[in-house]
Design a protein around this motif. Structure first.
Motif, PDB file in Angstrom:
ATOM      1  N   SER A  87       0.820  -1.214   0.000  1.00 41.69           N
ATOM      2  CA  SER A  87       0.000   0.000   0.000  1.00 41.69           C
ATOM      3  C   SER A  87       0.852   1.261   0.000  1.00 41.69           C
ATOM      4  N   THR A  88       2.110   1.164   0.459  1.00 38.10           N
ATOM      5  CA  THR A  88       2.978   2.337   0.491  1.00 38.10           C
ATOM      6  C   THR A  88       3.251   2.880  -0.903  1.00 38.10           C
ATOM      7  N   THR A  91       0.438   5.568  -1.257  1.00 36.88           N
ATOM      8  CA  THR A  91       0.133   6.550  -0.217  1.00 36.88           C
ATOM      9  C   THR A  91       1.191   7.622  -0.053  1.00 36.88           C
ATOM     10  N   ARG A 101       2.189   6.294  -7.310  1.00 39.50           N
ATOM     11  CA  ARG A 101       0.765   5.959  -7.325  1.00 39.50           C
ATOM     12  C   ARG A 101       0.256   5.812  -8.762  1.00 39.50           C
ATOM     13  N   GLU A 113      -2.277  -3.280   2.810  1.00 40.37           N
ATOM     14  CA  GLU A 113      -1.578  -2.738   3.963  1.00 40.37           C
ATOM     15  C   GLU A 113      -0.821  -3.848   4.677  1.00 40.37           C
TER      16      GLU A 113
END
Length: 260
Positions: A87-88, A91, A101, A113
């Motif tokens: 997920s990083t 974000t 992204r 996550e």
């Protein structure tokens, strides 16, 4: 990707996937630009694209040689493919975060996550959500990259997904991608590679997803198909760090556990 991610899982494991989304404008824009460029620059050999069903849930089960595999498969596939990524990647802030992204969205990644929890099963549940949305999901049954080029024994999560959702499995054989981005490298090199899509496998004849025997036999059929496409030497073991300590190694031999 685990089987869904390209790196081994540790105590910081996947716990919560983002909601599965249909491909949007960024994906189609990225695919429309990146796929032709990749074909022009790398001049890949593609075979079996006609084997990929045009509609319905499909699992792409591939061997895994390089980080670049998670980019190669979506770009070379004749239909939209989703896979799991940290997920990083989605974000971050500022220009760098926007680039990350946009890039991972453009190649069909779905963020997950990390934290304590049942990593493998939650990742599989994310894949199940993608398949139940009638989409295509890519997974590496070996679990992580092969550092020595051999094909390792498949983990049964791929069979659980297929038997639970009724999705067909398209085996994928990658050849040469480790030469584009070897382990430890930060920049890709221009090298030719091959992507071979095998004939779709209907695994329903093996039985229920609740049966360990059915999952094992279905997984072995998938790995045999991948081997037929990639031609790799078979390792005949799981691709993982050996159990620590004498007692752990002994227990693993006497009471072998199912790898998912």
């Amino acid at each position: 990707m685990t089987g869904a991610d390209e790196e081994p899982q540790d105590d910081a494991a996947v716990v919560s996937p983002q909601r599965t989304k249909r491909p949007g404008f960024v994906y189609f824009l990225g695919y429309g630009i990146m796929a032709p460029i990749a074909r022009l620059v790398f001049r890949p050999t593609l075979t079996g694209r006609e084997n990929v069903p045009k509609t319905g849930p499909v699992i792409f089960a591939s061997n895994h040689l390089s980080f670049i595999d998670s980019i190669v498969i979506p770009l070379m596939s004749p239909r939209h493919v989703q896979f799991l990524a940290k997920s990083t990647y989605f974000t971050g802030t500022g220009f760098k975060g926007w680039v990350s992204r946009t890039f991972f969205t453009s190649i069909g990644a779905v963020g997950v996550e990390r934290g304590a929890g049942q990593a493998a099963q939650v990742a599989l549940d994310a894949g199940r959500g993608i398949l139940e949305a009638e989409s295509a999901f890519a997974i590496y049954p070996e679990g992580t990259r092969s550092l020595d080029g051999r094909l390792y024994r498949g983990r049964t999560g791929v069979a659980w997904l297929a038997l639970t959702t009724g999705a067909v499995v398209v085996p994928v054989g990658l050849i040469g991608t480790q030469e584009i981005m070897p382990v430890g490298s930060k920049r890709p090199r221009i090298r030719k590679f091959t992507v071979a899509f095998g004939e779709p496998l209907d695994l329903s004849g093996h039985g229920s997803a609740d049966s360990g025997k059915a999952r094992r036999q279905a997984t072995d059929e998938i790995m045999a198909a991948i081997h037929g496409l990639s031609g790799q030497e078979l390792a005949k073991t799981y691709n993982e760090s050996p159990p620590a300590g004498t007692l752990h190694r002994l227990a693993d031999k006497v009471f072998p556990r199912e790898r998912v």
